[in-house]
Design an enzyme around this catalytic site. Structure first.
Site, PDB file in Angstrom:
ATOM      1  N   ASN A 127      43.270  39.844  48.441  1.00 36.32           N
ATOM      2  CA  ASN A 127      42.248  39.539  49.448  1.00 36.32           C
ATOM      3  C   ASN A 127      42.300  38.093  49.940  1.00 36.32           C
ATOM      4  O   ASN A 127      42.059  37.820  51.108  1.00 36.32           O
ATOM      5  CB  ASN A 127      40.850  39.824  48.891  1.00 36.32           C
ATOM      6  CG  ASN A 127      39.759  39.427  49.863  1.00 36.32           C
ATOM      7  OD1 ASN A 127      39.650  40.002  50.953  1.00 36.32           O
ATOM      8  ND2 ASN A 127      38.995  38.413  49.523  1.00 36.32           N
ATOM      9  N   ASP A 191      40.103  33.983  52.719  1.00 43.12           N
ATOM     10  CA  ASP A 191      40.582  35.365  52.901  1.00 43.12           C
ATOM     11  C   ASP A 191      41.836  35.392  53.756  1.00 43.12           C
ATOM     12  O   ASP A 191      41.928  34.683  54.763  1.00 43.12           O
ATOM     13  CB  ASP A 191      39.508  36.222  53.576  1.00 43.12           C
ATOM     14  CG  ASP A 191      38.469  36.716  52.588  1.00 43.12           C
ATOM     15  OD1 ASP A 191      38.001  35.894  51.777  1.00 43.12           O
ATOM     16  OD2 ASP A 191      38.138  37.915  52.627  1.00 43.12           O
ATOM     17  N   ASP A 222      42.696  43.692  42.723  1.00 42.18           N
ATOM     18  CA  ASP A 222      41.439  42.950  42.762  1.00 42.18           C
ATOM     19  C   ASP A 222      40.739  43.135  44.108  1.00 42.18           C
ATOM     20  O   ASP A 222      41.387  43.155  45.152  1.00 42.18           O
ATOM     21  CB  ASP A 222      41.753  41.462  42.543  1.00 42.18           C
ATOM     22  CG  ASP A 222      40.494  40.614  42.450  1.00 42.18           C
ATOM     23  OD1 ASP A 222      39.699  40.852  41.528  1.00 42.18           O
ATOM     24  OD2 ASP A 222      40.316  39.719  43.299  1.00 42.18           O
ATOM     25  N   HIS A 226      37.339  44.498  49.760  1.00 46.44           N
ATOM     26  CA  HIS A 226      37.057  43.297  50.543  1.00 46.44           C
ATOM     27  C   HIS A 226      38.231  42.832  51.397  1.00 46.44           C
ATOM     28  O   HIS A 226      38.138  41.804  52.066  1.00 46.44           O
ATOM     29  CB  HIS A 226      36.609  42.167  49.620  1.00 46.44           C
ATOM     30  CG  HIS A 226      35.330  42.470  48.910  1.00 46.44           C
ATOM     31  ND1 HIS A 226      34.135  42.624  49.585  1.00 46.44           N
ATOM     32  CD2 HIS A 226      35.058  42.685  47.606  1.00 46.44           C
ATOM     33  CE1 HIS A 226      33.183  42.915  48.709  1.00 46.44           C
ATOM     34  NE2 HIS A 226      33.718  42.957  47.505  1.00 46.44           N
ATOM     35  N   GLU A 259      39.782  47.846  41.750  1.00 48.02           N
ATOM     36  CA  GLU A 259      38.412  47.383  41.538  1.00 48.02           C
ATOM     37  C   GLU A 259      37.643  47.605  42.839  1.00 48.02           C
ATOM     38  O   GLU A 259      37.835  46.877  43.805  1.00 48.02           O
ATOM     39  CB  GLU A 259      38.389  45.891  41.178  1.00 48.02           C
ATOM     40  CG  GLU A 259      36.973  45.375  40.973  1.00 48.02           C
ATOM     41  CD  GLU A 259      36.841  43.860  41.146  1.00 48.02           C
ATOM     42  OE1 GLU A 259      35.949  43.282  40.545  1.00 48.02           O
ATOM     43  OE2 GLU A 259      37.626  43.259  41.915  1.00 48.02           O
TER      44      GLU A 259
HETATM   45 CA   LIG Z   1      38.980  39.955  53.119  1.00 49.66          CA
END
Ligand SMILES: [Ca+2]
Ligand SMILES: [Ca+2]
Length: 513
Positions: A127, A191, A222, A226, A259
Site C-alpha cells: 500500500n 501511499d 498487508d 487500502h 489482512e
Molecule cells: Ca492506498
C-alpha cells in the site's frame, strides 16, 4: 430433497459471480489447509550475534524448535530495509535489512525451513513505501521526476481537512510548497499510486523476486483493502486479480493470506479475486469475548455462518484463524493472565475449522498490551537474561523471568501451556476431521459451553469446551459412551452414563465409532 435444494441454491449463488472468479487462482496447496502457521516478529525472536536484535540466523538456529512445536509454516513480519523498528515502511522491496542479516542468510533459512517441511511466507507491504524510499525522495524533490506519479498528490488548496494529506518537507524540516501527498496510515508512509502501471509492475517484480529467486512460498499481504480507498473497491479487486495472475506464472498456487480488517461481508469478495485466504478477524474478536465473558455458546454457530459466506465465494478458501496478532493485545492479557482460559482459547482455535495462525510467544502465555512495542516483546527462551538467543531490542514491561516461565522450563513441565499447544497441534495434524472436517455446531442450553462435531469422510468427532471455572455436565444428543474413544482431554473427565462431566476450563475431543 433438502440436499438438492441446497445444491441448487449454492450453484445459483456461484453463477451470479463473474465467470473468472475461480479460474483466476491456482489450486491452494493442501499444506495450508492442514498445517499451523507461526507468526514471527524477527526483531524479538532470536539473536545470533549478541547485538540484542533478533535476526535471520537466530531464526535458522531455532527452526528445530518450530519443528518440535509442530508448525508447518512461518509468517515473517517485514524483513526488507526500513527505518522503523517494525519495518512496515519499506525503502527497498527486494533486499533484507542489514539489522536482520543478508540475502544469503535468508536463502539458507528458507532452505533449512523447507528441509523441515516448514513453508515460508513473507509480509508484503504494497500500500505504501517509506517516505525515505528513493522513489518518494525523487518524487518529492522534483515534480517532474518519473517517480512523482508513483505517489498520490493533490494541490494543497483542494485538500479538505488535513487527515491523510501531508506537505513534503526537505531534510531540514522546512515545508515545501505546492502539492500535498496522501498517506493513509502516517506521514512517514506515503501511499503508492496503483493507477500508475509502473507501480503495479514494480510490486509484481518484487513478488517475482521473492518467489522465484529467493524461493519463498507466498505472502501475507498487508493492508489489502487500502491499496485503493473503500470507494474504489472494484479497482482494488482488479489489482489483486492482476497480482495473482502475473505471479501464478512464476509460482503456480503460491499462497496468499490477506489482512482485510473489516466485517466478514466486506472481507468475502477478496476471496473471489486474488487471495486464497483472509484473516478471520470476526472469529478472533468472538473468541476473545467468549473467554472474557464465559459465554461461548454462539462461537461455533458464528464460525459456521462465516464459513458458509466465504464458501459461496470460493469453496476452496482457507480460513486463516487466530486468537490475536501483532496488532492486538496478547490473548493472555485479554484473559487477565488466567492460564485456564488461555488453554481453552488455544483448544478452541486448534479444534475449530481453519488454518490456525499462532503469534510467537502465545504458546508460552506471553502477555502484552498496546502500545504495539509491548505486544512484540522478546521471546523468552531460557532463564537468564543473557541466555543464548534472547533479544534485547526493548526492555520488557510484561515478560520477564519473574512473570513468565521461559520455554526451557515449560518444556520440562507436562502441565505447561506450551505442552498443551504442542499436544493440540499434533492432535489436529493426525486427525483428518480436525483439520479438514466440516463443522456441525451442537446447540446446548449451556451458555458457558462450546460444543460441535467435526466430520470428515473417515472420522466423526465430538468436541466440547468449558469456558467457565465450574464443572459442567454435558448431554450431547446422540453421544454414547460405549461407542466413543477419548482422543484428548485437557483434564480428567468423568462419564455419568452418556453424559460428560467436564471440569472448569476443560476441553475434550471424542471420536464416535
Ligand atoms: Ca492506498
Ligand atoms: Ca542480531
Amino acid at each position: 430433497m433438502m440436499k438438492k435444494i441446497l445444491l441448487a441454491l449454492l450453484s445459483s449463488a456461484l453463477c451470479s459471480l463473474p465467470l473468472s472468479s475461480f479460474s483466476q487462482k491456482g489450486p491452494i496447496p493442501a499444506h495450508w489447509h492442514k498445517g499451523v502457521t507461526y507468526e514471527i516478529f524477527v526483531r524479538a525472536f532470536a539473536d545470533s550475534n549478541g547485538d540484542g536484535i533478533g535476526d535471520i540466523k537466530g531464526m535458522t538456529r531455532r527452526l528445530d524448535y518450530l519443528q518440535e512445536l509442530g508448525v508447518k509454516g512461518v509468517w515473517l513480519m517485514p524483513i526488507s530495509p526500513a527505518p522503523s523498528y517494525h519495518k512496515y515502511d519499506v525503502v527497498d522491496y527486494k533486499d533484507i535489512d542489514p539489522e536482520y542479516g543478508t540475502m544469503a542468510d535468508f536463502k539458507q533459512f528458507v532452505k533449512e525451513a523447507h528441509a523441515r517441511d516448514i513453508k515460508v511466507i513473507l509480509d508484503m507491504v504494497p500500500n505504501h513505501s517509506s517516505s525515505l524510499h528513493p522513489w518518494f525522495q525523487a518524487a518529492m524533490k522534483d515534480p517532474n521526476s518519473p517517480y512523482r506519479d508513483y505517489y498520490v498528490w493533490q494541490d494543497s488548496a483542494k485538500v479538505r481537512g488535513q487527515e491523510h494529506w501531508y506537505s513534503p518537507k526537505d531534510a531540514s524540516g522546512k515545508i515545501l510548497g505546492g502539492q500535498k501527498y496522501y498517506g493513509f496510515f502516517w506521514h512517514g508512509m506515503p501511499d503508492l499510486n496503483y493507477d500508475n502501471p509502473k507501480v503495479r509492475a514494480e510490486m509484481i517484480e518484487a513478488g517475482r523476486f521473492w518467489l522465484k529467486e529467493v524461493g519463498i512460498d507466498g505472502f501475507r499481504l498487508d493492508a489489502v483493502r487500502h491499496v485503493y480507498p473503500d470507494a474504489e473497491a472494484a479497482k482494488n479487486h482488479a489489482w489483486w486479480r492482476e497480482f495473482r495472475r502475473e505471479l501464478d506464472k512464476v509460482k503456480p498456487g503460491f499462497f496468499t493470506v490477506g489482512e482485510v480488517w473489516a466485517p466478514d461481508s466486506q472481507v468475502a469478495p477478496y476471496l473471489q479475486q486474488g487471495l486464497h485466504s483472509v484473516f478471520n478477524f470476526d472469529l478472533s474478536f468472538a473468541l476473545v469475548k467468549a473467554l472474557q465473558t464465559g459465554d461461548a455458546a454462539g462461537l461455533a454457530p458464528l464460525h459456521k455462518r462465516i464459513q458458509n459466506l466465504y464458501q459461496t465465494v470460493d469453496p476452496a478458501f482457507v480460513d486463516a484463524t487466530f486468537l490475536t496478532n501483532h496488532d492486538q493485545n496478547r490473548i493472555m492479557s485479554e484473559v487477565a493472565g488466567n492460564t485456564g482460559k488461555a488453554k481453552v482459547a488455544a483448544a478452541l482455535l486448534l479444534t475449530l475449522p481453519g488454518s490456525p495462525f499462532l503469534y510467537y510467544g502465545e504458546e508460552l502465555g506471553m502477555t502484552g498490551m498496546k502500545p504495539d512495542e509491548y505486544i512484540r516483546e522478546p521471546f523468552l527462551w531460557a532463564d537468564s537474561l543473557h541466555s543464548p538467543d534472547r533479544t534485547r531490542w526493548i526492555s520488557p514491561k510484561y515478560n520477564t523471568q519473574e512473570t513468565l516461565k521461559p520455554l526451557q522450563e515449560q518444556q520440562k513441565d507436562q502441565s505447561s501451556l506450551w505442552h498443551h499447544y504442542k499436544t493440540l497441534i499434533s492432535l489436529r495434524e493426525k486427525n483428518e476431521a480436525l483439520h479438514s472436517g466440516v463443522l456441525k455446531p451442537i446447540i446446548l442450553p449451556l451458555s458457558q459451553v462450546s460444543a460441535f462435531r467435526r466430520i470428515s469422510p473417515t472420522q466423526r468427532l465430538v468436541v466440547v469446551h468449558n469456558t467457565s471455572d465450574k464443572e459442567v455436565t454435558v448431554a450431547i444428543p446422540g453421544l454414547k459412551k460405549r461407542k466413543t474413544k477419548l482422543l484428548f482431554a485437557s483434564q480428567k473427565i468423568i462419564w455419568q452414563k452418556d453424559q460428560v462431566v467436564l471440569p472448569g476450563y476443560g476441553s475434550v475431543v471424542l471420536e464416535e465409532k
